[in-house]
Motif scaffolding. Structure first.
Motif, PDB file in Angstrom:
ATOM      1  N   GLN A  48      28.791  13.254  73.879  1.00  0.00           N
ATOM      2  CA  GLN A  48      28.850  13.411  75.331  1.00  0.00           C
ATOM      3  C   GLN A  48      28.717  12.070  76.042  1.00  0.00           C
ATOM      4  N   LEU A  49      27.840  11.201  75.513  1.00  0.00           N
ATOM      5  CA  LEU A  49      27.698   9.861  76.086  1.00  0.00           C
ATOM      6  C   LEU A  49      28.992   9.082  75.944  1.00  0.00           C
ATOM      7  N   ARG A  50      29.593   9.159  74.781  1.00  0.00           N
ATOM      8  CA  ARG A  50      30.859   8.448  74.556  1.00  0.00           C
ATOM      9  C   ARG A  50      31.953   8.977  75.489  1.00  0.00           C
ATOM     10  N   LEU A  51      31.989  10.299  75.686  1.00  0.00           N
ATOM     11  CA  LEU A  51      32.984  10.879  76.587  1.00  0.00           C
ATOM     12  C   LEU A  51      32.833  10.347  78.010  1.00  0.00           C
ATOM     13  N   ALA A  52      31.587  10.080  78.393  1.00  0.00           N
ATOM     14  CA  ALA A  52      31.343   9.579  79.744  1.00  0.00           C
ATOM     15  C   ALA A  52      31.677   8.100  79.885  1.00  0.00           C
ATOM     16  N   VAL A  53      31.521   7.343  78.797  1.00  0.00           N
ATOM     17  CA  VAL A  53      31.600   5.885  78.893  1.00  0.00           C
ATOM     18  C   VAL A  53      32.914   5.297  78.382  1.00  0.00           C
ATOM     19  N   GLU A  54      33.350   5.716  77.201  1.00  0.00           N
ATOM     20  CA  GLU A  54      34.439   4.984  76.545  1.00  0.00           C
ATOM     21  C   GLU A  54      35.801   5.095  77.237  1.00  0.00           C
ATOM     22  N   PRO A  55      36.169   6.233  77.817  1.00  0.00           N
ATOM     23  CA  PRO A  55      37.441   6.217  78.562  1.00  0.00           C
ATOM     24  C   PRO A  55      37.419   5.200  79.707  1.00  0.00           C
ATOM     25  N   ALA A  56      36.290   5.135  80.426  1.00  0.00           N
ATOM     26  CA  ALA A  56      36.170   4.154  81.514  1.00  0.00           C
ATOM     27  C   ALA A  56      36.198   2.735  80.969  1.00  0.00           C
ATOM     28  N   ALA A  57      35.564   2.529  79.793  1.00  0.00           N
ATOM     29  CA  ALA A  57      35.559   1.201  79.188  1.00  0.00           C
ATOM     30  C   ALA A  57      36.965   0.782  78.767  1.00  0.00           C
ATOM     31  N   ALA A  58      37.735   1.722  78.208  1.00  0.00           N
ATOM     32  CA  ALA A  58      39.107   1.402  77.811  1.00  0.00           C
ATOM     33  C   ALA A  58      39.951   1.050  79.031  1.00  0.00           C
ATOM     34  N   GLU A  59      39.780   1.818  80.099  1.00  0.00           N
ATOM     35  CA  GLU A  59      40.502   1.530  81.345  1.00  0.00           C
ATOM     36  C   GLU A  59      40.158   0.132  81.859  1.00  0.00           C
ATOM     37  N   SER A  60      38.873  -0.194  81.844  1.00  0.00           N
ATOM     38  CA  SER A  60      38.436  -1.495  82.349  1.00  0.00           C
ATOM     39  C   SER A  60      38.881  -2.631  81.432  1.00  0.00           C
ATOM     40  N   ALA A  61      38.883  -2.384  80.115  1.00  0.00           N
ATOM     41  CA  ALA A  61      39.342  -3.413  79.181  1.00  0.00           C
ATOM     42  C   ALA A  61      40.804  -3.755  79.416  1.00  0.00           C
ATOM     43  N   ALA A  62      41.599  -2.755  79.785  1.00  0.00           N
ATOM     44  CA  ALA A  62      43.009  -3.009  80.074  1.00  0.00           C
ATOM     45  C   ALA A  62      43.169  -3.943  81.273  1.00  0.00           C
ATOM     46  N   ARG A  63      42.152  -3.991  82.124  1.00  0.00           N
ATOM     47  CA  ARG A  63      42.188  -4.874  83.284  1.00  0.00           C
ATOM     48  C   ARG A  63      41.565  -6.243  83.005  1.00  0.00           C
ATOM     49  N   HIS A  64      40.485  -6.247  82.199  1.00  0.00           N
ATOM     50  CA  HIS A  64      39.672  -7.453  82.114  1.00  0.00           C
ATOM     51  C   HIS A  64      39.649  -8.145  80.757  1.00  0.00           C
ATOM     52  N   ALA A  65      40.082  -7.493  79.694  1.00  0.00           N
ATOM     53  CA  ALA A  65      39.974  -8.106  78.364  1.00  0.00           C
ATOM     54  C   ALA A  65      40.807  -9.378  78.273  1.00  0.00           C
ATOM     55  N   SER A  66      40.301 -10.315  77.497  1.00  0.00           N
ATOM     56  CA  SER A  66      41.016 -11.571  77.291  1.00  0.00           C
ATOM     57  C   SER A  66      42.249 -11.336  76.424  1.00  0.00           C
ATOM     58  N   ILE A  67      43.134 -12.273  76.421  1.00  0.00           N
ATOM     59  CA  ILE A  67      44.342 -12.148  75.595  1.00  0.00           C
ATOM     60  C   ILE A  67      43.970 -12.103  74.125  1.00  0.00           C
ATOM     61  N   HIS A  68      42.882 -12.785  73.760  1.00  0.00           N
ATOM     62  CA  HIS A  68      42.432 -12.769  72.365  1.00  0.00           C
ATOM     63  C   HIS A  68      42.036 -11.353  71.960  1.00  0.00           C
ATOM     64  N   THR A  69      41.282 -10.674  72.813  1.00  0.00           N
ATOM     65  CA  THR A  69      40.860  -9.306  72.511  1.00  0.00           C
ATOM     66  C   THR A  69      42.050  -8.365  72.481  1.00  0.00           C
ATOM     67  N   ARG A  70      42.927  -8.502  73.448  1.00  0.00           N
ATOM     68  CA  ARG A  70      44.119  -7.646  73.481  1.00  0.00           C
ATOM     69  C   ARG A  70      44.923  -7.778  72.193  1.00  0.00           C
TER      70      ARG A  70
END
Length: 246
Positions: free
Chosen positions: A104-126
């Motif tokens: 349940q914690l992952r359901l609340a957090v990880e979709p938002a984290a993936a969305e934010s990573a698509a905006r903020h992750a470095s090219i190295h991480t991508r």
């Protein structure tokens, strides 16, 4: 080996056994045990017993009270986000409850984290996510669950730590513990479902392309599949119990 290091190594199994007893209610909340009792029971020195008690106190499982000793605490006092406590709960009789809470914690957090990573992750991480997803497919299809788990943990760690939210990043050890626990406890299928492999590749691709909506949707699909798997397992266990009691 120094005396401190030796006592730390010796106290860990003592703390774990006592911690699981608190978790399972064998050591009931409100009841007390003394250091002398621990020394006699585990045949360890006072230093080791004290180190074990300090670890349990730090996790909120017990409190130290004058003239009483160590008093077991109710769940409301536990440091439930402590990765070690989570691991103990996963290896206790309450593992299903712990897995359900973590999912349940992952359901609340990880979709938002993936969305934010698509905006903020470095090219190295991508760029790193794509080969990680490919390695997950290779090892998953080969049934190499230990290697698959390592790539899976790294995949989710990168997402959480690159999403630009320090609170989400701090949860990465918890996700690692539950992914490792699923494998160690035999809760993973012999081969990961194709939908899960497809989902990780979809997340990696969306983050690489900088598509926040697609990244969120793909991660949501992964976790929906995880939740469904646990629901199916619970229903199967319940049906088996009823069949044996009939």
């Amino acid at each position: 080996m120094s005396a401190v290091t030796g006592s730390q190594l010796l106290h860990q199994p003592v703390a774990r056994e006592l911690g699981v007893e608190v978790i399972e209610g064998v050591w009931a909340a409100g009841s007390a045990r003394t250091l002398e009792e621990l020394q006699n029971r585990f045949r360890v020195s006072r230093t080791v017993a004290r180190e074990a008690s300090r670890q349990l106190e730090a996790m909120g499982l017990v409190s130290s009270r004058r003239r009483l000793g160590l008093v077991a605490q109710p769940m409301a006092e536990w440091n439930v986000l402590d990765p070690l406590l989570i691991d103990w709960r996963l290896h206790s009789g309450h593992r299903e409850d712990q897995i359900r809470s973590l999912t349940q914690l992952r359901l609340a957090v990880e979709p938002a984290a993936a969305e934010s990573a698509a905006r903020h992750a470095s090219i190295h991480t991508r760029a790193r996510l794509l080969p990680l997803a490919a390695e997950m497919r290779r090892t998953g299809e080969a049934g190499e669950l230990h290697d698959f788990m390592a790539f899976d943990i790294e995949f989710h760690r990168l997402l959480l730590e690159s999403c630009g939210n320090e609170l989400f990043a701090a949860l990465s050890p918890l996700v690692a513990v539950v992914l490792q626990g699923r494998t160690e406890l035999g809760l993973m299928p012999p081969q990961p479902k194709p939908e899960a492999l497809d989902g990780h590749e979809a997340v990696a691709d969306a983050v690489f392309r900088g598509d926040p909506e697609a990244a969120r949707a793909a991660m949501q699909a992964i976790l929906d599949e995880v939740r469904s798997a646990f629901t199916d397992a619970d229903e199967a266990a319940s049906a088996s119990l009823k069949a044996h009691s009939a």
